[in-house]
Design a protein around this motif. Sequence first.
Motif, PDB file in Angstrom:
ATOM      1  N   GLU A  77       0.835  -1.210   0.000  1.00 21.23           N
ATOM      2  CA  GLU A  77       0.000   0.000   0.000  1.00 21.23           C
ATOM      3  C   GLU A  77       0.867   1.256   0.000  1.00 21.23           C
ATOM      4  OE1 GLU A  77      -3.029   0.335  -0.484  1.00 21.23           O
ATOM      5  OE2 GLU A  77      -4.121  -1.444   0.166  1.00 21.23           O
ATOM      6  N   LEU A  78       1.898   1.257   0.830  1.00 19.62           N
ATOM      7  CA  LEU A  78       2.796   2.419   0.871  1.00 19.62           C
ATOM      8  C   LEU A  78       3.518   2.600  -0.458  1.00 19.62           C
ATOM      9  CD1 LEU A  78       4.337   2.005   4.456  1.00 19.62           C
ATOM     10  CD2 LEU A  78       2.620   3.680   3.705  1.00 19.62           C
ATOM     11  N   GLY A  79       3.898   1.492  -1.073  1.00 22.18           N
ATOM     12  CA  GLY A  79       4.560   1.566  -2.377  1.00 22.18           C
ATOM     13  C   GLY A  79       3.647   2.134  -3.444  1.00 22.18           C
ATOM     14  N   LEU A  80       2.366   1.745  -3.421  1.00 25.21           N
ATOM     15  CA  LEU A  80       1.408   2.267  -4.396  1.00 25.21           C
ATOM     16  C   LEU A  80       1.192   3.764  -4.200  1.00 25.21           C
ATOM     17  CD1 LEU A  80      -1.279  -0.587  -4.404  1.00 25.21           C
ATOM     18  CD2 LEU A  80       0.330  -0.015  -6.236  1.00 25.21           C
ATOM     19  N   GLN A  81       1.095   4.193  -2.931  1.00 29.14           N
ATOM     20  CA  GLN A  81       0.923   5.619  -2.656  1.00 29.14           C
ATOM     21  C   GLN A  81       2.128   6.417  -3.135  1.00 29.14           C
ATOM     22  OE1 GLN A  81      -1.729   7.119  -1.572  1.00 29.14           O
ATOM     23  NE2 GLN A  81      -2.963   5.343  -0.968  1.00 29.14           N
ATOM     24  N   ALA A  82       3.332   5.886  -2.920  1.00 27.96           N
ATOM     25  CA  ALA A  82       4.539   6.579  -3.382  1.00 27.96           C
ATOM     26  C   ALA A  82       4.578   6.621  -4.904  1.00 27.96           C
ATOM     27  CB  ALA A  82       5.782   5.872  -2.840  1.00 27.96           C
ATOM     28  N   ALA A  83       4.111   5.554  -5.542  1.00 27.40           N
ATOM     29  CA  ALA A  83       4.112   5.509  -7.003  1.00 27.40           C
ATOM     30  C   ALA A  83       3.211   6.582  -7.595  1.00 27.40           C
ATOM     31  CB  ALA A  83       3.672   4.127  -7.475  1.00 27.40           C
ATOM     32  N   VAL A  84       2.111   6.899  -6.904  1.00 29.14           N
ATOM     33  CA  VAL A  84       1.202   7.945  -7.391  1.00 29.14           C
ATOM     34  C   VAL A  84       1.923   9.279  -7.492  1.00 29.14           C
ATOM     35  CG1 VAL A  84      -0.835   9.312  -6.793  1.00 29.14           C
ATOM     36  CG2 VAL A  84      -0.899   6.823  -6.593  1.00 29.14           C
ATOM     37  N   TRP A  85       2.752   9.597  -6.497  1.00 26.70           N
ATOM     38  CA  TRP A  85       3.489  10.858  -6.534  1.00 26.70           C
ATOM     39  C   TRP A  85       4.548  10.854  -7.633  1.00 26.70           C
ATOM     40  CZ3 TRP A  85       1.600  14.984  -4.471  1.00 26.70           C
ATOM     41  CH2 TRP A  85       0.746  14.868  -3.383  1.00 26.70           C
ATOM     42  N   VAL A  86       5.095   9.689  -7.938  1.00 25.44           N
ATOM     43  CA  VAL A  86       6.039   9.589  -9.059  1.00 25.44           C
ATOM     44  C   VAL A  86       5.321   9.873 -10.374  1.00 25.44           C
ATOM     45  CG1 VAL A  86       7.550   8.023 -10.341  1.00 25.44           C
ATOM     46  CG2 VAL A  86       7.539   7.968  -7.843  1.00 25.44           C
ATOM     47  N   VAL A  87       4.099   9.365 -10.501  1.00 29.44           N
ATOM     48  CA  VAL A  87       3.297   9.603 -11.710  1.00 29.44           C
ATOM     49  C   VAL A  87       2.991  11.093 -11.868  1.00 29.44           C
ATOM     50  CG1 VAL A  87       1.054   9.186 -12.796  1.00 29.44           C
ATOM     51  CG2 VAL A  87       2.281   7.302 -11.710  1.00 29.44           C
ATOM     52  N   ILE A  88       2.591  11.738 -10.772  1.00 27.98           N
ATOM     53  CA  ILE A  88       2.287  13.163 -10.819  1.00 27.98           C
ATOM     54  C   ILE A  88       3.518  13.970 -11.212  1.00 27.98           C
ATOM     55  CG2 ILE A  88       1.668  15.170  -9.402  1.00 27.98           C
ATOM     56  CD1 ILE A  88      -0.181  13.321  -7.816  1.00 27.98           C
ATOM     57  N   ALA A  89       4.661  13.651 -10.588  1.00 28.12           N
ATOM     58  CA  ALA A  89       5.902  14.359 -10.903  1.00 28.12           C
ATOM     59  C   ALA A  89       6.299  14.154 -12.360  1.00 28.12           C
ATOM     60  CB  ALA A  89       7.016  13.890  -9.972  1.00 28.12           C
TER      61      ALA A  89
END
Length: 331
Positions: A216-228
């Motif tokens: 779950e934490l990895g998925l949340q971090a991945a979302v910010w990578v997508v936005i960036a």
Amino acid sequence: MVETLFHAYTPLLIWTGLGLLLFQFIPVNFPKLLSHFLFWIGIPLQILVLARHSEFSGAVGFTPAIAIFVLFLSTSLAWLTWQLLQQLSAHHMAKPYFLGKNSLLNALLLNFSSLKRSSQGSFILAAILGNTGFVGLAIAPSIISADNNNWAVLYSVTNNVFGTYVFGVFIASYYGHSQQKNQWWTQLKDVVTVPALWAFLIGFLTRNIALPETVELGLQAAVWVVIASALLLVGIRLRSIKKWQSFEMGLIPSLLKAIIVPMFIGLGASYCGLSGDPRLVLVLMSGTPTALSVLILAEVYELDRDLLACSIAITSVGLLLMLPVWLAWFS
């Protein structure tokens, strides 16, 4: 409010600015590769996480219908505006400078006559697709109560899934192909095979399945990578603009997106008896800046990237100018 806008726009400025700085040092094919990564992997991952963690209970059931109505309204206004510009351009070709040699509209019509089919697709996309996920959901909690936050979430999910990856893909596919190659099954195939739609279904159907905390934490971090990554692409495309007359063309869909449509929605909501936070949410979401995803669609379907990049820049400034007006009139 100033602090909220500062926090909402800090990532926008940082990552977009980084894209502007890195433009001269990246390979020529990097923007296209980044767009395909976002289209096939990044955005679907973001939608999957949103579908798994969004809470829809308590949201008014007709919010998706309003979001879809806004899409139809924006599309109709953009298409009619394009047709009007075509007629004015034809008249301009027959009678040059009938509006005055140095007028802004005269310069716009001169540029309009040289636009290709792909620019019409970009024109419509710039007017209808809003950044409800990144900008809308970032600002909404600071101007509405927590009890009404589901209005914003449900609107954003509808706009992202059905707006970008049904309406948006259909329009991008239609204008990205020549008229001779356009068949109804071409657009249907492009819409059905969009990975974001399948990601939403998977995320929605697995809402009750718990994943390990590290996942779950990895998925949340991945979302910010997508936005960036999406913001980085915006900066690269802004830096690569060669036809600055695209700013003139971008003003018109930006006017529809940032002023005309949200004001129409606000007045219509008032007429229907809505007030307070629900009405303000609808105005905010319908007036968010042109979505970053339009650049991804432009890369995938070979549309006018300059026009879309300019529209994103103009509508982002437009939000800063219009938000105090919406708070004064519709809160």
